[in-house]
Design a protein around this motif. Structure first.
Motif, PDB file in Angstrom:
ATOM      1  N   TYR A 217      46.577 -21.912 -65.923  1.00  0.00           N
ATOM      2  CA  TYR A 217      45.218 -22.163 -66.378  1.00  0.00           C
ATOM      3  C   TYR A 217      44.333 -22.064 -65.025  1.00  0.00           C
ATOM      4  CZ  TYR A 217      47.370 -24.214 -70.511  1.00  0.00           C
ATOM      5  OH  TYR A 217      47.987 -24.544 -71.924  1.00  0.00           O
ATOM      6  N   LEU A 250      45.808 -32.456 -65.304  1.00  0.00           N
ATOM      7  CA  LEU A 250      47.165 -31.923 -65.936  1.00  0.00           C
ATOM      8  C   LEU A 250      47.971 -32.800 -66.466  1.00  0.00           C
ATOM      9  CD1 LEU A 250      47.480 -28.483 -63.947  1.00  0.00           C
ATOM     10  CD2 LEU A 250      46.996 -28.911 -66.419  1.00  0.00           C
ATOM     11  N   ASP A 405      43.803 -22.045 -59.622  1.00  0.00           N
ATOM     12  CA  ASP A 405      44.684 -21.668 -60.861  1.00  0.00           C
ATOM     13  C   ASP A 405      45.822 -22.773 -60.681  1.00  0.00           C
ATOM     14  OD1 ASP A 405      43.362 -19.319 -61.221  1.00  0.00           O
ATOM     15  OD2 ASP A 405      44.366 -18.027 -60.108  1.00  0.00           O
ATOM     16  N   GLU A 419      49.490 -26.291 -75.276  1.00  0.00           N
ATOM     17  CA  GLU A 419      48.513 -25.338 -75.788  1.00  0.00           C
ATOM     18  C   GLU A 419      47.623 -25.879 -76.730  1.00  0.00           C
ATOM     19  OE1 GLU A 419      49.668 -21.050 -75.639  1.00  0.00           O
ATOM     20  OE2 GLU A 419      51.843 -22.258 -75.988  1.00  0.00           O
ATOM     21  N   LEU A 424      42.238 -30.196 -72.774  1.00  0.00           N
ATOM     22  CA  LEU A 424      42.893 -28.923 -71.660  1.00  0.00           C
ATOM     23  C   LEU A 424      41.700 -28.064 -71.917  1.00  0.00           C
ATOM     24  CD1 LEU A 424      44.316 -28.272 -69.456  1.00  0.00           C
ATOM     25  CD2 LEU A 424      46.090 -27.487 -71.030  1.00  0.00           C
ATOM     26  N   GLU A 425      41.466 -27.548 -73.030  1.00  0.00           N
ATOM     27  CA  GLU A 425      40.501 -26.421 -73.525  1.00  0.00           C
ATOM     28  C   GLU A 425      39.230 -26.772 -73.115  1.00  0.00           C
ATOM     29  OE1 GLU A 425      40.945 -25.415 -77.577  1.00  0.00           O
ATOM     30  OE2 GLU A 425      42.876 -25.452 -77.664  1.00  0.00           O
ATOM     31  N   ALA A 428      39.743 -26.144 -68.960  1.00  0.00           N
ATOM     32  CA  ALA A 428      40.605 -25.048 -68.236  1.00  0.00           C
ATOM     33  C   ALA A 428      40.652 -23.723 -69.177  1.00  0.00           C
ATOM     34  CB  ALA A 428      41.977 -25.409 -68.053  1.00  0.00           C
ATOM     35  N   MET A 430      42.997 -20.682 -70.083  1.00  0.00           N
ATOM     36  CA  MET A 430      44.272 -19.947 -70.253  1.00  0.00           C
ATOM     37  C   MET A 430      44.049 -18.669 -69.659  1.00  0.00           C
ATOM     38  SD  MET A 430      47.178 -19.583 -72.915  1.00  0.00           S
ATOM     39  CE  MET A 430      46.768 -21.149 -73.701  1.00  0.00           C
ATOM     40  N   SER A 433      49.827 -16.261 -70.019  1.00  0.00           N
ATOM     41  CA  SER A 433      51.079 -17.124 -70.435  1.00  0.00           C
ATOM     42  C   SER A 433      52.243 -15.971 -70.687  1.00  0.00           C
ATOM     43  CB  SER A 433      50.712 -17.413 -71.945  1.00  0.00           C
ATOM     44  OG  SER A 433      52.143 -17.889 -72.711  1.00  0.00           O
TER      45      SER A 433
END
Length: 434
Positions: A217, A250, A405, A419, A424-425, A428, A430, A433
């Motif tokens: 992330y 996180l 990162d 996910e 979180l979106e 951060a 992505m 993966s």
């Protein structure tokens, strides 16, 4: 994000050599006594890989072996052998150096969301326990002309700070052969074993990432500033660090996402363990920047109720936990090492307390990984292989050095829940993966 599975590229070994220090280690330094922290740590390798686009020299392998030999003169314990869990025999047997060709463009490795970036290390090397050589390096050539330089150094000899300094000194010596690296190994002069205590039993940590995935992330500078402003407004903390806010954020997202997978949606009792560099406390300022060895410890915060899952509150807890750790180490007795020693005498494993989900955070955000310049510029990308175990989160600075990162390794089911976690979106992106 869908997982794209591409074939693992073929690798051809061009050469494999043992590189020894350019000057013999003095007799007075032939025995390297390990500190109590060194003894408490496993002999697992710490792996980093650096990717570069089309360097100019034709004799890269010979050039880098020559500079590696000069660098080992300063970092002599890595060219020796573990005698036992209390000492290293610095006998200049050398480190392992390989040159390989990877039959694909570098972009295939960097863009593949499967765990192919470990291909730039010798097979099965990342995160394993040492197998004879205390440091291993590899130069990988891609079909496009790009290369990757990987290095894995035994954790028993030094921490992430030490490994980063070693690689930067190796790079500087490659750029300019007149550079003479200097480093001060603290040995057992800092955090010595308790008086009359026997050496700690050698801990063995087995890397276990079966049924795990890793996602990288990215937190931009603007998102970090938003998180810091929120924490400052709620707690009054004037200077929340990027490590603190990303770790807290996180952790909150992970624990909350895992909660959603439970039928009754209970909050699982959880603990956040954070590794910390204790050089500012254990050493005079004049020695801290050139110190090598393991000068790290850990602190922990626990959460058991929903009202504790607030980023600002978590940052405050982290700040208090680190201050408590520093207070312990100011007495020059590492209580973590003592706790581990007591637990190993009883046959227990560290962190084996029942009833808590455990998440381990480590930060190298302030380490100059993107300054590693062997003479052909800064790396295009710095990579960390997946591992070494589930629920491990490594934070590093990004190429522009203003973001973070976060390399998150968790079991597949929990990663799938993370996910889908909307908050979180918001903060951060992505990036990768695998």
């Amino acid at each position: 994000m869908a997982i794209i599975s591409l074939p693992i590229p073929m690798v051809s070994v061009l050469e494999k050599n043992i590189v020894k220090p350019s000057s013999p280690t003095p007799t007075s330094l032939r025995t390297h006594s390990l500190s109590y922290i060194d003894q408490a740590l496993s002999s697992m390798y710490l792996p980093f890989a650096f990717f570069y686009s089309k360097p100019q020299p034709n004799n890269i392998s010979q050039l880098m072996q020559t500079s590696l030999s000069k660098t080992l003169t300063a970092y002599y314990p890595y060219a020796g052998m573990l005698r036992d869990n209390a000492s290293v025999e610095c006998n200049d047997t050398g480190v392992e150096f390989s040159e390989v060709r990877i039959h694909c463009p570098m972009s295939d490795v960097l863009e593949n969301v499967e765990n192919t970036q470990s291909i730039v290390f010798p097979e099965k090397l990342p995160w394993r326990n040492w197998y004879g050589k205390l440091a291993v390096a590899q130069v990988s050539h891609f079909e496009c002309g790009g290369i990757a330089v990987s290095a894995a150094l035994c954790h028993k000899i030094g921490d992430g700070f030490t490994v980063t300094k070693f690689i930067n000194d190796w790079a500087a010596t490659t750029r300019d052969p007149h550079v003479k690296p200097f480093v001060h190994f603290v040995r057992d002069s800092v955090i010595p074993p308790p008086e009359k205590s026997p050496p700690l039993p050698a801990p063995v940590i087995v890397a276990e990432t079966q049924h795990c995935r890793q996602i990288r992330y990215f937190f931009s500078a603007s998102k970090l500033n938003s998180l810091k402003a929120m924490v400052k407004a709620k707690t009054g903390i004037q200077n929340p660090t990027r490590t603190e806010v990303v770790s807290a954020f996180l952790y909150k997202c992970i624990v909350s996402a895992v909660k959603t997978r439970e039928v009754s949606h209970p909050l699982r009792p959880s603990q956040l363990f954070h590794y910390a560099n204790i050089r500012p406390l254990a050493l005079p300022q004049s020695l801290a920047a050139t110190s090598a060895g393991n000068l790290l410890s850990t602190f922990c915060i626990s959460t058991t109720h929903d009202d504790e899952m607030d980023v600002a509150k978590l940052v405050a807890k982290l700040r208090k936990g680190k201050q408590g750790l520093y207070a312990k180490d100011m007495t020059r007795e590492n209580e973590l090492a003592l706790e581990i020693y007591e637990s190993t005498k009883k046959g227990d494993k560290p962190y084996e307390e029942d009833g808590f989900d455990k998440y381990f955070f480590s930060s190298v955000c302030n380490f100059p990984l993107y300054d590693v310049d062997f003479g052909w510029g800064r790396p295009k990308h710095v990579s960390v292989p997946m591992g070494p175990f589930k629920n491990f989160i490594l934070l590093s600075g990004n190429k522009s050095m203003d973001g973070v990162d976060a390399w998150v390794t968790m079991e597949e089911g929990h990663m799938a829940a993370l996910e889908q976690y909307e908050e979180l979106e918001e903060f951060a992106g992505m990036v990768l993966s695998r």
